[in-house]
Design an enzyme around this catalytic site. Structure first.
Site, short mmCIF file in Angstrom:
data_model
loop_
_atom_site.label_atom_id
_atom_site.label_comp_id
_atom_site.label_asym_id
_atom_site.label_seq_id
_atom_site.Cartn_x
_atom_site.Cartn_y
_atom_site.Cartn_z
N LYS A 65 -5.10 3.83 -8.01
CA LYS A 65 -4.49 4.33 -8.00
C LYS A 65 -5.40 5.89 -8.23
CE LYS A 65 -0.46 4.27 -5.47
NZ LYS A 65 0.48 3.64 -5.18
N LYS B 12 -6.35 -2.73 -0.01
CA LYS B 12 -5.60 -3.17 0.27
C LYS B 12 -5.25 -2.11 1.73
CE LYS B 12 -1.81 -1.68 -1.63
NZ LYS B 12 -0.03 -1.87 -1.94
N LYS C 91 0.33 3.06 2.50
CA LYS C 91 -0.03 4.92 2.60
C LYS C 91 -1.13 5.22 2.04
CE LYS C 91 4.57 2.99 2.86
NZ LYS C 91 4.43 2.11 1.09
N1 AQP Z 1 -1.69 -4.16 2.57
C1 AQP Z 1 -0.47 -5.05 1.85
N2 AQP Z 1 -0.37 -6.35 1.79
C2 AQP Z 1 0.61 -7.20 1.35
N3 AQP Z 1 1.81 -6.35 1.56
C3 AQP Z 1 1.79 -4.96 1.51
N4 AQP Z 1 3.00 -4.44 0.32
C4 AQP Z 1 2.32 -3.06 0.42
N5 AQP Z 1 0.91 -2.84 1.22
C5 AQP Z 1 1.13 -4.32 1.43
C6 AQP Z 1 4.01 -4.89 -0.15
O1 AQP Z 1 5.39 -3.80 0.73
C7 AQP Z 1 6.56 -3.50 -0.18
C8 AQP Z 1 6.47 -2.64 -0.20
O2 AQP Z 1 6.07 -1.57 -0.64
P1 AQP Z 1 6.36 0.10 -1.24
O3 AQP Z 1 5.67 0.57 0.50
O4 AQP Z 1 7.27 0.23 -1.77
O5 AQP Z 1 4.41 0.47 -2.58
P2 AQP Z 1 3.00 -0.31 -2.41
O6 AQP Z 1 2.69 -1.85 -2.56
O7 AQP Z 1 2.25 0.85 -3.38
O8 AQP Z 1 2.64 0.11 -0.89
P3 AQP Z 1 1.94 1.17 -0.08
O9 AQP Z 1 2.24 0.98 1.05
O10 AQP Z 1 0.79 0.91 -0.80
O11 AQP Z 1 2.74 2.62 -0.81
P4 AQP Z 1 1.66 3.90 -1.43
O12 AQP Z 1 0.61 4.07 -0.91
O13 AQP Z 1 2.67 4.96 -1.55
O14 AQP Z 1 1.79 3.68 -3.17
C9 AQP Z 1 6.24 -4.55 -0.98
O15 AQP Z 1 6.78 -5.45 -1.66
C10 AQP Z 1 4.17 -4.50 -0.99
O16 AQP Z 1 3.74 -5.74 -2.15
#
Ligand code: AQP
Length: 327
Positions: A112, A193, A196
């Site tokens: 990040k 990856k 969001k």
């Molecule tokens: N690209 C991905 N491929 C596989 N799994 C993914 N997950 C997220 N992105 C991928 C899985 O989604 C679950 C929930 O994730 P989260 O929203 O709690 O946080 P994250 O992993 O950080 O997802 P984002 O989209 O990247 O959110 P932001 O940007 O807000 O931090 C988890 O099980 C994660 O592994």
């Protein structure tokens, strides 16, 4: 019987990565014997909040998505993280036995920063709250995508530090990845990856022109269709693999590898991807539209879920307070 727990942040529209890495697994796992807890990580979402109204809307959206995709409240407990404030207390207890070095090694935090996100203390201490969430319910298994495995390992470490200092209070959790490697790390439009906070997502329920536009933005190169290519290196193929049968995917790959006049161009791959996404989520999209008309049903599920989850977390919190001398 194992306790299975996971969560999703309401920090933006849920995307294909969240679906394959998390929600699809969660919905499938509810049929396995065990207790199932899934929460909407709204405390976590405050690390990147864009305001109260949007956060409320996102929480509602995650709840709708879970239910529309088939999570059954009779089989799995669905709740809002902030309805269980005991987890913030547990996070403090864990913070007091955890060294800074552990958090400084977090890949997700470093990624990040590399993307220019200005970190708050909350973003830095995210793994503490996540460990508290996991440990509060005596979770045995935590189904997540690959990006979250390190955070589950940190929860193991923190449980070990606390137990080492005060006796056996927390159970050791294990991460559980999707069976298919392609589902554990779904690429975004730019090939990184899908996330969001990186603006490279395809929303699960996107359709029609909006979906076409998103898919049109998937990164490709200027090589002509006739040039033989490695399909595994192409982002449209990496996404197609998630939706097509193994047989159909193998046929596309064969034509791409062979090149020549019969080989598909990027436009063909993107068109097939659009059809596949529309079809895969058609039933869930319709169910979501139905549920939108019944917000009271969704709210009831979250309220009932919170009551079950909170009772469980309170018992763990009391055990932890007792062990460290605060009771
Ligand atoms: N690209 C991905 N491929 C596989 N799994 C993914 N997950 C997220 N992105 C991928 C899985 O989604 C679950 C929930 O994730 P989260 O929203 O709690 O946080 P994250 O992993 O950080 O997802 P984002 O989209 O990247 O959110 P932001 O940007 O807000 O931090 C988890 O099980 C994660 O592994």
């Amino acid at each position: 019987m194992p306790t299975i727990l996971s969560g999703v942040q309401p920090s933006g529209q849920l995307h294909l990565g969240n679906y394959f890495g998390a929600l699809a697994q969660h919905v499938a796992l509810q049929h396995e014997p065990g207790e199932h807890f899934y929460f909407i990580a709204d405390y976590h979402a405050l690390t990147t909040s864009k305001g109260a109204a949007e956060l409320r809307e996102r929480v509602r959206d995650v709840a709708l998505s879970y239910l529309a995709l088939g999570l059954d409240p009779a089989k799995a407990v669905l709740f809002r993280q902030s309805d269980v404030p005991e987890v913030t207390e547990l996070a403090w207890l864990l913070a007091c036995v955890t060294g800074m070095g552990l958090l400084e090694r977090a890949h997700s935090y470093k990624d990040k920063l590399a993307h220019g996100i200005r970190p708050s203390v909350g973003l830095f201490t995210y793994p503490l709250l996540m460990a508290a969430d996991i440990l509060a319910y005596d979770s045995d298994q935590v189904p997540v995508g690959k990006d979250q495995v390190q955070h589950v390992e940190m929860a193991q470490d923190m449980a070990g530090y606390f137990n080492g200092a005060y006796g056996e209070v927390f159970k050791r959790p294990e991460a559980r990845l999707p069976a298919a490697a392609a589902e554990a790390k779904v690429p975004g439009l730019d090939g990184e990856k899908m996330s969001k906070s990186y603006g490279n997502t395809i929303w699960i329920f996107e359709s029609g022109k909006a979906l076409k536009k998103r898919i049109g933005a998937i990164v490709t190169d200027s090589r002509p269709p006739e040039e033989p290519k490695d399909p595994e290196g192409l982002v449209p193929c990496q996404l197609l693999k998630l939706f097509l049968s193994a047989e159909e995917y193998a046929q596309w790959c064969e034509r791409i590898r062979a090149g020549g006049p019969g080989a598909p161009g990027y436009g063909h791959l993107k068109l097939r991807l659009q059809e596949a996404i529309e079809q895969h989520f058609a039933a869930a999209r319709a169910e979501r539209e139905r549920l939108v008309q019944h917000p009271e049903q969704v709210e009831r599920v979250l309220r009932d879920g919170a009551a079950v989850a909170r009772a469980r977390a309170r018992a763990t919190r009391d055990r932890a307070l007792q062990a460290c001398g605060l009771r």
